[in-house]
Write an enzyme that holds these catalytic residues in place. Sequence first.
Site, PDB file in Angstrom:
ATOM      1  N   ARG A  95      36.539  43.947  32.451  1.00  0.00           N
ATOM      2  CA  ARG A  95      35.465  44.519  33.289  1.00  0.00           C
ATOM      3  C   ARG A  95      35.975  44.678  34.726  1.00  0.00           C
ATOM      4  O   ARG A  95      37.116  44.318  35.054  1.00  0.00           O
ATOM      5  CB  ARG A  95      34.237  43.607  33.259  1.00  0.00           C
TER       6      ARG A  95
ATOM      7  N   ALA B  63      44.257  30.467  47.448  1.00  0.00           N
ATOM      8  CA  ALA B  63      44.888  31.105  46.281  1.00  0.00           C
ATOM      9  C   ALA B  63      45.357  32.514  46.633  1.00  0.00           C
ATOM     10  O   ALA B  63      46.481  32.913  46.297  1.00  0.00           O
ATOM     11  CB  ALA B  63      43.893  31.152  45.119  1.00  0.00           C
ATOM     12  N   LYS B  64      44.505  33.278  47.326  1.00  0.00           N
ATOM     13  CA  LYS B  64      44.839  34.679  47.603  1.00  0.00           C
ATOM     14  C   LYS B  64      45.936  34.803  48.666  1.00  0.00           C
ATOM     15  O   LYS B  64      46.707  35.774  48.660  1.00  0.00           O
ATOM     16  CB  LYS B  64      43.587  35.448  48.014  1.00  0.00           C
TER      17      LYS B  64
ATOM     18  N   ALA C 154      41.061  42.390  32.479  1.00  0.00           N
ATOM     19  CA  ALA C 154      40.766  43.836  32.454  1.00  0.00           C
ATOM     20  C   ALA C 154      39.562  44.192  31.604  1.00  0.00           C
ATOM     21  O   ALA C 154      39.299  45.373  31.365  1.00  0.00           O
ATOM     22  CB  ALA C 154      41.995  44.602  31.972  1.00  0.00           C
TER      23      ALA C 154
ATOM     24  N   TYR D 169      39.574  29.860  47.184  1.00  0.00           N
ATOM     25  CA  TYR D 169      39.908  31.272  46.913  1.00  0.00           C
ATOM     26  C   TYR D 169      40.831  31.840  48.005  1.00  0.00           C
ATOM     27  O   TYR D 169      41.796  32.550  47.704  1.00  0.00           O
ATOM     28  CB  TYR D 169      38.597  32.044  46.842  1.00  0.00           C
TER      29      TYR D 169
ATOM     30  N   ASP E 231      43.934  33.356  27.905  1.00  0.00           N
ATOM     31  CA  ASP E 231      43.611  32.623  29.133  1.00  0.00           C
ATOM     32  C   ASP E 231      44.910  32.553  29.937  1.00  0.00           C
ATOM     33  O   ASP E 231      45.868  31.888  29.509  1.00  0.00           O
ATOM     34  CB  ASP E 231      43.111  31.218  28.772  1.00  0.00           C
TER      35      ASP E 231
ATOM     36  N   SER F 160      43.332  39.457  48.355  1.00  0.00           N
ATOM     37  CA  SER F 160      41.978  39.726  48.850  1.00  0.00           C
ATOM     38  C   SER F 160      41.997  39.665  50.374  1.00  0.00           C
ATOM     39  O   SER F 160      42.825  38.941  50.958  1.00  0.00           O
ATOM     40  CB  SER F 160      41.023  38.647  48.331  1.00  0.00           C
TER      41      SER F 160
HETATM   42  N1  NAD Z   1      35.148  42.396  43.821  1.00  0.00           N
HETATM   43  C1  NAD Z   1      35.658  42.182  45.018  1.00  0.00           C
HETATM   44  O1  NAD Z   1      35.000  42.442  46.025  1.00  0.00           O
HETATM   45  C2  NAD Z   1      37.061  41.633  45.181  1.00  0.00           C
HETATM   46  C3  NAD Z   1      37.557  41.513  46.485  1.00  0.00           C
HETATM   47  C4  NAD Z   1      38.842  41.035  46.673  1.00  0.00           C
HETATM   48  C5  NAD Z   1      39.617  40.668  45.589  1.00  0.00           C
HETATM   49  N2  NAD Z   1      39.128  40.778  44.328  1.00  0.00           N
HETATM   50  C6  NAD Z   1      40.007  40.360  43.225  1.00  0.00           C
HETATM   51  O2  NAD Z   1      40.136  41.421  42.289  1.00  0.00           O
HETATM   52  C7  NAD Z   1      40.331  40.877  40.983  1.00  0.00           C
HETATM   53  C8  NAD Z   1      39.274  41.442  40.041  1.00  0.00           C
HETATM   54  O3  NAD Z   1      37.994  41.064  40.537  1.00  0.00           O
HETATM   55  P1  NAD Z   1      36.609  41.663  39.981  1.00  0.00           P
HETATM   56  O4  NAD Z   1      35.733  41.828  41.137  1.00  0.00           O
HETATM   57  O5  NAD Z   1      36.868  42.796  39.062  1.00  0.00           O
HETATM   58  O6  NAD Z   1      36.092  40.368  39.186  1.00  0.00           O
HETATM   59  P2  NAD Z   1      35.242  40.224  37.845  1.00  0.00           P
HETATM   60  O7  NAD Z   1      34.677  38.850  37.876  1.00  0.00           O
HETATM   61  O8  NAD Z   1      34.324  41.374  37.638  1.00  0.00           O
HETATM   62  O9  NAD Z   1      36.387  40.307  36.720  1.00  0.00           O
HETATM   63  C9  NAD Z   1      37.379  39.319  36.620  1.00  0.00           C
HETATM   64  C10 NAD Z   1      37.901  39.293  35.196  1.00  0.00           C
HETATM   65  O10 NAD Z   1      38.896  38.250  35.117  1.00  0.00           O
HETATM   66  C11 NAD Z   1      38.706  37.571  33.884  1.00  0.00           C
HETATM   67  N3  NAD Z   1      39.254  36.214  33.931  1.00  0.00           N
HETATM   68  C12 NAD Z   1      38.789  35.156  34.641  1.00  0.00           C
HETATM   69  N4  NAD Z   1      39.523  34.065  34.366  1.00  0.00           N
HETATM   70  C13 NAD Z   1      40.476  34.435  33.470  1.00  0.00           C
HETATM   71  C14 NAD Z   1      41.520  33.743  32.815  1.00  0.00           C
HETATM   72  N5  NAD Z   1      41.737  32.432  32.998  1.00  0.00           N
HETATM   73  N6  NAD Z   1      42.310  34.431  31.953  1.00  0.00           N
HETATM   74  C15 NAD Z   1      42.100  35.757  31.738  1.00  0.00           C
HETATM   75  N7  NAD Z   1      41.130  36.462  32.345  1.00  0.00           N
HETATM   76  C16 NAD Z   1      40.316  35.801  33.193  1.00  0.00           C
HETATM   77  C17 NAD Z   1      37.190  37.557  33.698  1.00  0.00           C
HETATM   78  O11 NAD Z   1      36.830  37.278  32.348  1.00  0.00           O
HETATM   79  C18 NAD Z   1      36.816  38.960  34.151  1.00  0.00           C
HETATM   80  O12 NAD Z   1      36.844  39.894  33.095  1.00  0.00           O
HETATM   81  C19 NAD Z   1      40.265  39.357  41.134  1.00  0.00           C
HETATM   82  O13 NAD Z   1      41.568  38.835  41.257  1.00  0.00           O
HETATM   83  C20 NAD Z   1      39.497  39.187  42.428  1.00  0.00           C
HETATM   84  O14 NAD Z   1      39.758  37.945  43.025  1.00  0.00           O
HETATM   85  C21 NAD Z   1      37.856  41.244  44.093  1.00  0.00           C
END
Ligand code: NAD
Length: 256
Positions: A19, A160-161, A17, A157, A66, A145
Amino acid sequence: MTDAHPAPRRTAVVTGAARGIGAAIAARLALQGNDVAILDLPRSDASAVLARIEQAGGSARFFATDVTDEADVARAIDAVGATFDPPSILVNNAGITRDSLLFKMSLAEWESVIAVHLRGAFLMTRAVEAGMRAGGWGRIVNLSSTSAEGNRGQANYSAAKAGVVGFTRTVAAELGRYGVTCNAVAPGFIDTEMLRATADRLNVDFEVFSADATARIPLRTIGRPDDVAATVCFLAGDDAQYITGELIRVSGGFRG
Ligand SMILES: NC(=O)c1ccc[n+]([C@@H]2O[C@H](COP(=O)([O-])OP(=O)(O)OC[C@H]3O[C@@H](n4cnc5c(N)ncnc54)[C@H](O)[C@@H]3O)[C@@H](O)[C@H]2O)c1
């Protein structure tokens, strides 16, 4: 019809959370009056989301965690419990991509992606579920996703999703009798650093990448983190009490 009452103050844990989508979810949950635990990697910078919540009069704290590390998760949930009431809302949002075509994908790329999304969601959910059962109320929302349908360059990915969806339905089946719901949200193209990293990997300018994506989205626009946060917060609230084991796309109609 039930009368609308203000929701009680609850403790919400949102992973990843610092970002992006997770920060938008954390902010929205805090502005709804919940105490929010922002979990993210120690090196991450949660100052912007914490400042946003504080300026709006909300309550949030950062817990370096983590989600793939069992001891770290246990420590974080203990620390959250010592700071706020026990968590009754969990959003498994932390995520990474390590995109590569299958023939080039390393075992490390496969395992790291599976670990953050699946092992992370498992460890986090297992750590909070007893408290939710004891309280007779809980909301778990997992980020899947549209890539769960399969997406070139994302074998790790996508797997996983898709796994997140099976996990969601199983948790829903097991915990429903205790008043705990579990649902998944599948974003499509959302404007975050993760999406920009995808464009970089493809060596495409983000504007070009967005234009190409937009043409495939019925609503003809890339989504905002707050679009996803709105659906997550609905599923995390009282109004979603009769919804469990569901997957809701937030993708402007894009189906993957
Ligand atoms: N952005 C998109 O288009 C999109 C689309 C489908 C799904 N998602 C999913 O939405 C979620 C958020 O994505 P986002 O776009 O905000 O990504 P992002 O990369 O901006 O943020 C992901 C956050 O997860 C944290 N993170 C990563 N590994 C971690 C760990 N081991 N422990 C704790 N925190 C960890 C990162 O530090 C980061 O702050 C993810 O699960 C992503 O797969 C995103």
